[in-house]
Design an enzyme around this catalytic site. Structure first.
Site, PDB file in Angstrom:
ATOM      1  N   GLU A  79       0.831  -1.199   0.000  1.00 35.52           N
ATOM      2  CA  GLU A  79       0.000   0.000   0.000  1.00 35.52           C
ATOM      3  C   GLU A  79       0.871   1.256   0.000  1.00 35.52           C
ATOM      4  O   GLU A  79       1.784   1.385   0.794  1.00 35.52           O
ATOM      5  CB  GLU A  79      -0.927   0.000   1.215  1.00 35.52           C
ATOM      6  N   CYS A 131      -6.875  -0.828   8.576  1.00 33.48           N
ATOM      7  CA  CYS A 131      -5.572  -0.962   7.915  1.00 33.48           C
ATOM      8  C   CYS A 131      -5.127   0.375   7.331  1.00 33.48           C
ATOM      9  O   CYS A 131      -3.983   0.801   7.503  1.00 33.48           O
ATOM     10  CB  CYS A 131      -5.637  -2.034   6.826  1.00 33.48           C
ATOM     11  N   HIS A 155      -0.828  -5.591   2.852  1.00 32.67           N
ATOM     12  CA  HIS A 155      -2.032  -6.405   2.967  1.00 32.67           C
ATOM     13  C   HIS A 155      -1.733  -7.832   2.522  1.00 32.67           C
ATOM     14  O   HIS A 155      -1.095  -8.044   1.475  1.00 32.67           O
ATOM     15  CB  HIS A 155      -3.143  -5.827   2.077  1.00 32.67           C
TER      16      HIS A 155
END
Length: 207
Positions: A79, A131, A155
């Site tokens: 991410e 998250c 993730h």
């Protein structure tokens, strides 16, 4: 070598196990690095995560790698961006920057994982759940306190064991494979940290 904070999450909702923690535990069984690696397990509770994360970051880490479970994912997702956004569209922190983007070399890390036969992708949107909030807060607290910490959120898919227990057909990846991937990420970031040094202001906000 840098000090690294490595975090994962406890179980939540219908998942009695969390692939992020399963992966972290598997990694610690065999992984050795020259860096000082500190691990944490956070509850799935935004207020507690915010408090504990801010306290942990004050221990002076060059790198923070946060692991989270992503049911339905088919690969390890790197991410890039933490948004100041909750699921109800309100900000996580009122008056704070809209987003932060990691300065870490996610494309190079993805290529490194591919070279090891590990499925990986770069993602520019971590959602609006815990998250994403963890990535945002990690970057925000680093900027707020002028820390040298660069953050990355990873993730992870479910494990086959989780999918079987759920009696579903969701994508999965073996914890050993994912642990190998996280180990490779740590090694890549160690090299990157050595090559670039540790400037005091590293977090880039997006207003």
């Amino acid at each position: 070598m840098p000090r690294i904070l490595l975090t994962a999450f406890e179980p939540y909702d219908r998942w009695p196990e969390n692939s992020s923690w399963l992966t972290l535990v598997e990694l610690t069984r065999w992984f050795h690095c020259q860096s000082k690696l500190v691990t944490r397990r956070y509850p799935v509770d935004l207020q507690i995560v915010s408090e504990r994360l801010q306290k942990d970051l004050m221990e002076s880490f060059e790198l923070a790698i946060h692991l989270g479970q992503s049911p339905g994912s088919t690969a390890i997702k790197l991410e890039t961006t933490g948004l100041n956004l909750r699921t109800d569209q309100s900000p996580i922190i009122a008056g704070a920057p809209a987003a932060y983007r990691t300065s870490l070399p996610v494309e190079a890390i993805k290529q490194s994982l591919w070279s090891e036969g590990i499925p990986a992708e770069v993602s520019n949107h971590a959602g609006t759940y815990l998250c994403n909030a963890t990535l945002y807060l990690s970057q925000h607290y680093s900027a707020l306190h002028r820390l040298a910490t660069r953050s990355l959120f990873v993730h992870l898919p479910l494990t086959p064991h989780q999918v079987a227990n759920d009696q579903s057909t969701l994508p999965s990846a073996d914890a050993a494979l994912m642990a190998r991937g996280i180990g490779r990420i740590i090694q890549a970031l160690e090299t990157f940290a050595e090559e670039t040094g540790h400037p005091t202001q590293l977090v880039r906000s997006i207003d």
